[in-house]
Design a protein around this motif. Structure first.
Motif, PDB file in Angstrom:
ATOM      1  N   TYR A  74      12.673   0.793   2.848  1.00 61.68           N
ATOM      2  CA  TYR A  74      13.378   1.759   3.488  1.00 61.68           C
ATOM      3  C   TYR A  74      13.622   2.000   4.882  1.00 61.68           C
ATOM      4  O   TYR A  74      14.498   1.950   5.589  1.00 61.68           O
ATOM      5  CB  TYR A  74      13.864   3.003   2.493  1.00 61.68           C
ATOM      6  CG  TYR A  74      14.857   3.837   2.964  1.00 61.68           C
ATOM      7  CD1 TYR A  74      14.447   5.126   3.486  1.00 61.68           C
ATOM      8  CD2 TYR A  74      15.981   3.629   2.389  1.00 61.68           C
ATOM      9  CE1 TYR A  74      15.549   6.204   3.700  1.00 61.68           C
ATOM     10  CE2 TYR A  74      17.119   4.412   2.877  1.00 61.68           C
ATOM     11  CZ  TYR A  74      16.804   5.740   3.312  1.00 61.68           C
ATOM     12  OH  TYR A  74      17.849   6.504   3.635  1.00 61.68           O
ATOM     13  N   VAL A 127       4.920   0.970  -6.024  1.00 65.96           N
ATOM     14  CA  VAL A 127       6.173   0.534  -5.947  1.00 65.96           C
ATOM     15  C   VAL A 127       6.830   1.546  -5.167  1.00 65.96           C
ATOM     16  O   VAL A 127       7.616   1.255  -4.203  1.00 65.96           O
ATOM     17  CB  VAL A 127       7.082   0.729  -7.273  1.00 65.96           C
ATOM     18  CG1 VAL A 127       8.255   0.642  -7.428  1.00 65.96           C
ATOM     19  CG2 VAL A 127       6.336  -0.429  -8.359  1.00 65.96           C
ATOM     20  N   THR A 175       8.670   0.627  -1.663  1.00 73.92           N
ATOM     21  CA  THR A 175      10.065   1.067  -1.374  1.00 73.92           C
ATOM     22  C   THR A 175      10.349   1.897  -0.169  1.00 73.92           C
ATOM     23  O   THR A 175      11.171   1.529   0.486  1.00 73.92           O
ATOM     24  CB  THR A 175      10.622   1.699  -2.595  1.00 73.92           C
ATOM     25  OG1 THR A 175      10.427   1.005  -3.841  1.00 73.92           O
ATOM     26  CG2 THR A 175      12.017   2.284  -2.558  1.00 73.92           C
TER      27      THR A 175
END
Length: 132
Positions: free
Chosen positions: A24, A16, A20
């Motif tokens: 980003y 995760v 992420t």
């Protein structure tokens, strides 16, 4: 069994966090690209209308080709361009063959005439005598 569950939770957390971070990074690249495109567009729209405050210690000299380019770039603005005391207006969209009497290899001294706020009002080019 408890140890396997703990490792699965750590692995899931790592996946995760990795996804992420990738998303980003992708968003940052998109934001930077948009900012660069906006800056480029703004600069293109301001062509020939930017005021500079840079002062040089030595006067700059322009070649005849640079003078021709400057006259063509300033067409359509409120800034007058004069060469040896004569104002010239050359619109490359209307008449591409119209030119001004300059020597391409000649040397020209520019004078930038500004108003009291520093805005450029007129550019004058004066031909310098050659020493040959």
């Amino acid at each position: 069994m408890f140890r396997n569950a703990q490792q699965l939770m750590l692995f899931s957390t790592a996946v995760v966090l990795f996804v992420t971070a990738c998303l980003y990074g992708q968003q940052l690249i998109k934001t930077m690209t948009d900012a660069l495109n906006n800056t480029t567009q703004f600069t293109v729209e301001m062509e020939g209308r930017m005021n500079t405050t840079l002062r040089t210690t030595e006067p700059k000299r322009y070649s005849g080709a640079e003078v021709l380019h400057t006259v063509r770039q300033m067409t359509g603005t409120s800034i007058t361009v004069e060469v040896d005391g004569q104002a010239h207006l050359v619109d490359p969209l209307i008449n591409r063959k119209k030119t001004i009497p300059v020597q391409l290899n000649g040397s020209y001294r520019p004078e930038f005439i500004r108003d009291e706020w520093g805005g450029l009002m007129r550019i004058q080019f004066w031909k310098e005598a050659s020493v040959h």
